[in-house]
Scaffold this motif. Structure first.
Motif, PDB file in Angstrom:
ATOM      1  N   ARG A  38     160.441 -45.307  -8.043  1.00 57.09           N
ATOM      2  CA  ARG A  38     160.241 -44.760  -6.710  1.00 57.09           C
ATOM      3  C   ARG A  38     158.862 -44.127  -6.612  1.00 57.09           C
ATOM      4  N   GLY A  39     158.463 -43.841  -5.390  1.00 56.94           N
ATOM      5  CA  GLY A  39     157.157 -43.231  -5.182  1.00 56.94           C
ATOM      6  C   GLY A  39     156.891 -43.001  -3.711  1.00 56.94           C
ATOM      7  N   THR A  40     155.621 -43.079  -3.331  1.00 55.55           N
ATOM      8  CA  THR A  40     155.219 -42.836  -1.955  1.00 55.55           C
ATOM      9  C   THR A  40     154.210 -43.886  -1.519  1.00 55.55           C
ATOM     10  N   TYR A  41     154.087 -44.027  -0.211  1.00 52.76           N
ATOM     11  CA  TYR A  41     153.094 -44.927   0.365  1.00 52.76           C
ATOM     12  C   TYR A  41     152.167 -44.110   1.259  1.00 52.76           C
ATOM     13  N   ILE A  42     150.849 -44.288   1.051  1.00 55.84           N
ATOM     14  CA  ILE A  42     149.834 -43.577   1.824  1.00 55.84           C
ATOM     15  C   ILE A  42     149.023 -44.613   2.595  1.00 55.84           C
ATOM     16  N   PRO A  43     149.167 -44.696   3.922  1.00 61.55           N
ATOM     17  CA  PRO A  43     148.426 -45.721   4.678  1.00 61.55           C
ATOM     18  C   PRO A  43     146.943 -45.395   4.743  1.00 61.55           C
ATOM     19  N   SER A  44     146.142 -46.427   4.868  1.00 64.15           N
ATOM     20  CA  SER A  44     144.710 -46.233   5.063  1.00 64.15           C
ATOM     21  C   SER A  44     144.433 -46.087   6.555  1.00 64.15           C
ATOM     22  N   ASP A  45     143.223 -45.656   6.894  1.00 58.73           N
ATOM     23  CA  ASP A  45     142.879 -45.502   8.306  1.00 58.73           C
ATOM     24  C   ASP A  45     142.545 -46.829   8.963  1.00 58.73           C
ATOM     25  N   ARG A  46     142.661 -47.942   8.203  1.00 56.69           N
ATOM     26  CA  ARG A  46     142.391 -49.264   8.762  1.00 56.69           C
ATOM     27  C   ARG A  46     143.662 -50.099   8.940  1.00 56.69           C
ATOM     28  N   ALA A  47     144.805 -49.548   8.591  1.00 59.42           N
ATOM     29  CA  ALA A  47     146.033 -50.343   8.631  1.00 59.42           C
ATOM     30  C   ALA A  47     146.315 -50.900  10.018  1.00 59.42           C
ATOM     31  N   ASP A  48     146.059 -50.100  11.080  1.00 59.85           N
ATOM     32  CA  ASP A  48     146.379 -50.587  12.422  1.00 59.85           C
ATOM     33  C   ASP A  48     145.400 -51.648  12.913  1.00 59.85           C
ATOM     34  N   GLU A  49     144.318 -51.893  12.156  1.00 58.83           N
ATOM     35  CA  GLU A  49     143.456 -53.024  12.473  1.00 58.83           C
ATOM     36  C   GLU A  49     144.169 -54.344  12.196  1.00 58.83           C
ATOM     37  N   VAL A  50     145.194 -54.275  11.343  1.00 55.93           N
ATOM     38  CA  VAL A  50     145.920 -55.477  10.914  1.00 55.93           C
ATOM     39  C   VAL A  50     147.282 -55.572  11.582  1.00 55.93           C
ATOM     40  N   THR A  51     148.010 -54.446  11.647  1.00 56.47           N
ATOM     41  CA  THR A  51     149.389 -54.483  12.135  1.00 56.47           C
ATOM     42  C   THR A  51     149.784 -53.161  12.786  1.00 56.47           C
ATOM     43  N   THR A  52     150.669 -53.267  13.764  1.00 52.74           N
ATOM     44  CA  THR A  52     151.264 -52.079  14.373  1.00 52.74           C
ATOM     45  C   THR A  52     152.532 -51.660  13.636  1.00 52.74           C
ATOM     46  N   SER A  53     152.962 -52.404  12.636  1.00 50.38           N
ATOM     47  CA  SER A  53     154.192 -52.101  11.906  1.00 50.38           C
ATOM     48  C   SER A  53     154.121 -50.703  11.308  1.00 50.38           C
ATOM     49  N   GLN A  54     155.104 -49.862  11.666  1.00 54.24           N
ATOM     50  CA  GLN A  54     155.106 -48.498  11.156  1.00 54.24           C
ATOM     51  C   GLN A  54     155.398 -48.433   9.663  1.00 54.24           C
ATOM     52  N   SER A  55     155.910 -49.538   9.095  1.00 54.75           N
ATOM     53  CA  SER A  55     156.082 -49.592   7.642  1.00 54.75           C
ATOM     54  C   SER A  55     154.750 -49.442   6.929  1.00 54.75           C
ATOM     55  N   PHE A  56     153.686 -49.932   7.559  1.00 55.59           N
ATOM     56  CA  PHE A  56     152.374 -49.970   6.917  1.00 55.59           C
ATOM     57  C   PHE A  56     151.393 -48.960   7.488  1.00 55.59           C
ATOM     58  N   THR A  57     151.678 -48.420   8.667  1.00 53.00           N
ATOM     59  CA  THR A  57     150.746 -47.482   9.295  1.00 53.00           C
ATOM     60  C   THR A  57     151.178 -46.034   9.160  1.00 53.00           C
ATOM     61  N   ARG A  58     152.378 -45.780   8.633  1.00 55.33           N
ATOM     62  CA  ARG A  58     152.862 -44.413   8.463  1.00 55.33           C
ATOM     63  C   ARG A  58     153.176 -44.130   6.996  1.00 55.33           C
ATOM     64  N   PRO A  59     152.993 -42.886   6.559  1.00 59.53           N
ATOM     65  CA  PRO A  59     153.406 -42.533   5.189  1.00 59.53           C
ATOM     66  C   PRO A  59     154.921 -42.672   5.055  1.00 59.53           C
ATOM     67  N   SER A  60     155.374 -43.007   3.859  1.00 63.95           N
ATOM     68  CA  SER A  60     156.813 -43.126   3.638  1.00 63.95           C
ATOM     69  C   SER A  60     157.127 -43.035   2.149  1.00 63.95           C
ATOM     70  N   ARG A  61     158.402 -42.899   1.874  1.00 67.31           N
ATOM     71  CA  ARG A  61     158.868 -43.046   0.505  1.00 67.31           C
ATOM     72  C   ARG A  61     158.855 -44.525   0.134  1.00 67.31           C
ATOM     73  N   VAL A  62     158.800 -44.784  -1.158  1.00 66.72           N
ATOM     74  CA  VAL A  62     158.805 -46.153  -1.662  1.00 66.72           C
ATOM     75  C   VAL A  62     159.930 -46.308  -2.677  1.00 66.72           C
ATOM     76  N   LEU A  63     160.727 -47.349  -2.513  1.00 65.74           N
ATOM     77  CA  LEU A  63     161.645 -47.800  -3.549  1.00 65.74           C
ATOM     78  C   LEU A  63     161.123 -49.144  -4.016  1.00 65.74           C
ATOM     79  N   ALA A  64     161.011 -49.339  -5.318  1.00 62.85           N
ATOM     80  CA  ALA A  64     160.403 -50.562  -5.827  1.00 62.85           C
ATOM     81  C   ALA A  64     161.071 -50.992  -7.122  1.00 62.85           C
ATOM     82  N   ARG A  65     160.779 -52.203  -7.531  1.00 65.21           N
ATOM     83  CA  ARG A  65     161.346 -52.732  -8.772  1.00 65.21           C
ATOM     84  C   ARG A  65     160.336 -53.661  -9.437  1.00 65.21           C
TER      85      ARG A  65
END
Length: 306
Positions: A38-65
């Motif tokens: 597990r961990g965290t996701y920190i979006p860059s200030d350029r993410a919305d240049e690519v997508t409006t998806s809040q998965s990628f434009t907002r900070p969040s927790r991360v579950l990964a494998r």
């Protein structure tokens, strides 16, 4: 209706063949050996240049494998064994699951070809798959060699943390200006890929990779840059066995940083799947046949777990 039944049978055949190859019954059909983190996701200030998806434009927790492909009962690792990194960003209506691997291309272009490729690799009563049939299949379908050729030519680093991962599909992304283009996801270690010269891989077992991962997380966090490779109008988006032209040198935007901070009990990841169909608005479904088949196969695989 008959076509739907036929497609469902193909998807079930994919899962059955994968389980036969990996020697699993109740576990995952592919990439069965792994470690939940597990961990965290920190979006860059350029993410919305690519997508409006809040998965990628907002900070969040991360579950990964982190995971490795191959037979569940085998312990030996090597350059020809794919590694996987699946991760979940966001939550609720803004959840996205992205599945990546240590090769930028898939082994099949069409679903029928994928089914035949996997069935060809089912072990026989006398041992492994029939090498004569496998060579004949590869000769008739040379694109099914592209992934293996790439893996053979690119030595793996001795750690999950130093490995670069790709999602092999082209995803339609819509940015804040309403502009739509295809992108490919690439997950690159912040410290840089540490592939070894001469094809040497010091991590000779899944246990060694797991031990290394635990030591690294115990000492610090592990950071990856989540990149969007930007598509062009003439890029092939239906064939996942080939790369985009000049893919390694083309323009890319850093969507954000994935920071892995802790080991999570395996049950946390085993209770569900990283479903490729989970994509928040702003990222659409890839148009290739393999993506649709993977969505269906993951649902079947989850239902068959004990």
């Amino acid at each position: 209706m008959a076509m739907i039944r036929s497609q469902a049978a193909k998807h079930a055949s994919i899962v059955g063949a994968m389980k036969a190859i990996t020697g699993t019954s109740n576990a995952r059909a592919s990439f069965a050996r792994g470690r939940c983190v597990r961990g965290t996701y920190i979006p860059s200030d350029r993410a919305d240049e690519v997508t409006t998806s809040q998965s990628f434009t907002r900070p969040s927790r991360v579950l990964a494998r982190f995971s490795v492909d191959g037979n569940l009962k085998g312990s030996e690792m090597g350059n020809l064994v794919l590694r996987g990194f699946s991760f979940r960003l966001g939550g609720g209506d803004h959840r996205s699951d992205i599945l990546t691997q240590s090769a930028p291309i898939h082994y099949a272009r069409k679903v029928d070809q994928m089914v035949e490729f996997l069935n060809m690799r089912r072990p026989r009563a006398s041992g492994g798959p029939d090498p004569v049939k496998m060579r004949a299949f590869s000769a008739a379908h040379p694109e099914t060699r592209h992934q293996a050729d790439y893996v053979a030519a690119h030595p793996l680093p001795p750690s999950f943390a130093d490995t670069t991962y790709w999602a092999v599909h082209a995803f339609p992304a819509t940015n804040a200006n309403g502009e739509r283009q295809f992108i490919k996801f690439k997950v690159a270690p912040v410290v840089g890929d540490a592939a070894l010269p001469g094809g040497e891989v010091k991590a000779t077992s899944s246990d060694a990779l797991d031990d290394d991962l635990q030591k690294r997380i115990g000492a610090s966090d592990i950071r990856f840059s989540l990149m969007a490779l930007l598509g062009r109008p003439d890029d092939p988006v239906l064939d996942v066995t080939i790369r985009w032209p000049n893919e390694d040198s083309r323009e890319a935007v850093r969507l954000g940083t994935i920071v892995i901070t802790a080991i999570e009990p395996d049950e946390t990841c085993d209770g569900s799947v990283f479903d490729p169909g989970n994509l928040a608005d702003g990222i659409g479904y890839p148009p290739d046949e393999i993506f649709a088949a993977r969505r269906a196969a993951y649902a079947i695989s989850l239902a068959r777990r004990g």
